[in-house]
Write a protein that holds these residues in place. Structure first.
Motif, mmCIF file in Angstrom:
data_model
loop_
_atom_site.group_PDB
_atom_site.id
_atom_site.type_symbol
_atom_site.label_atom_id
_atom_site.label_comp_id
_atom_site.label_asym_id
_atom_site.label_seq_id
_atom_site.Cartn_x
_atom_site.Cartn_y
_atom_site.Cartn_z
ATOM 1 N N MET A 7 0.863 -1.520 0.019
ATOM 2 C CA MET A 7 -0.299 0.028 -0.164
ATOM 3 C C MET A 7 0.463 1.171 0.112
ATOM 4 N N TRP A 8 0.180 2.425 -0.571
ATOM 5 C CA TRP A 8 1.077 3.446 -0.873
ATOM 6 C C TRP A 8 0.914 4.487 -0.881
ATOM 7 N N ARG A 9 0.866 5.679 0.321
ATOM 8 C CA ARG A 9 0.232 7.013 -0.441
ATOM 9 C C ARG A 9 1.169 7.678 -0.653
ATOM 10 N N CYS A 56 -4.151 4.333 2.942
ATOM 11 C CA CYS A 56 -3.864 4.937 1.728
ATOM 12 C C CYS A 56 -4.162 5.086 0.262
ATOM 13 N N ASP A 57 -3.416 5.969 -1.023
ATOM 14 C CA ASP A 57 -4.384 5.623 -2.158
ATOM 15 C C ASP A 57 -4.342 4.462 -2.707
ATOM 16 N N ARG A 90 5.335 8.675 -3.966
ATOM 17 C CA ARG A 90 4.935 8.362 -2.817
ATOM 18 C C ARG A 90 5.550 8.954 -2.025
ATOM 19 N N GLU A 92 4.911 7.289 1.457
ATOM 20 C CA GLU A 92 4.475 6.046 2.193
ATOM 21 C C GLU A 92 4.408 5.096 1.559
ATOM 22 N N ARG A 93 5.685 3.608 2.091
ATOM 23 C CA ARG A 93 5.013 2.788 1.726
ATOM 24 C C ARG A 93 4.941 1.533 3.076
ATOM 25 N N ARG A 94 3.413 0.531 2.701
ATOM 26 C CA ARG A 94 3.677 -0.678 3.467
ATOM 27 C C ARG A 94 3.783 -2.484 2.773
#
Length: 100
Positions: A7-9, A56-57, A90, A92-94
């Motif tokens: 998942m990315w923001r 997240c986006d 991005r 943030e990344r999870r």
């Protein structure tokens, strides 16, 4: 089977495109990986519609036959290019990888 979820923001803009434009480009880049990786069983990309503060986006959901297939995906030149591109898109990344 390995499941790989990311998942990315995204930044509001990058490369002269809006967040929505970059989200769509990310989806197209990721889906273009279909057929390039032996052992990639399934890949899908979705966009958040809630826009909550913790959302997240973009989400990537993918399935691989085994860890080797996941490694081959992660080290594939096209995927390396996506990662470089994402470094500007991005903030943030999870990620979660798990075996079932």
């Amino acid at each position: 089977m390995i499941k790989h979820i990311v998942m990315w923001r995204l930044n509001d803009s990058a490369y002269g495109k809006s967040k929505a434009g970059n989200a769509l480009e990310l989806k197209n880049k990721l889906l273009a990986m279909r057929g390039k990786i032996n052992g990639l069983i399934h890949i899908e990309v979705g966009f958040d519609f809630n826009n909550e503060k913790d959302s997240c986006d973009v989400v990537l959901y993918s399935e691989f036959e085994d860890e080797k297939a996941l490694y081959d995906y992660q080290s594939h030149p096209d995927h390396e290019e996506i990662k470089r591109w994402l470094s500007e898109v991005r903030y943030e990344r999870r990620v979660v990888d798990y075996e079932i």
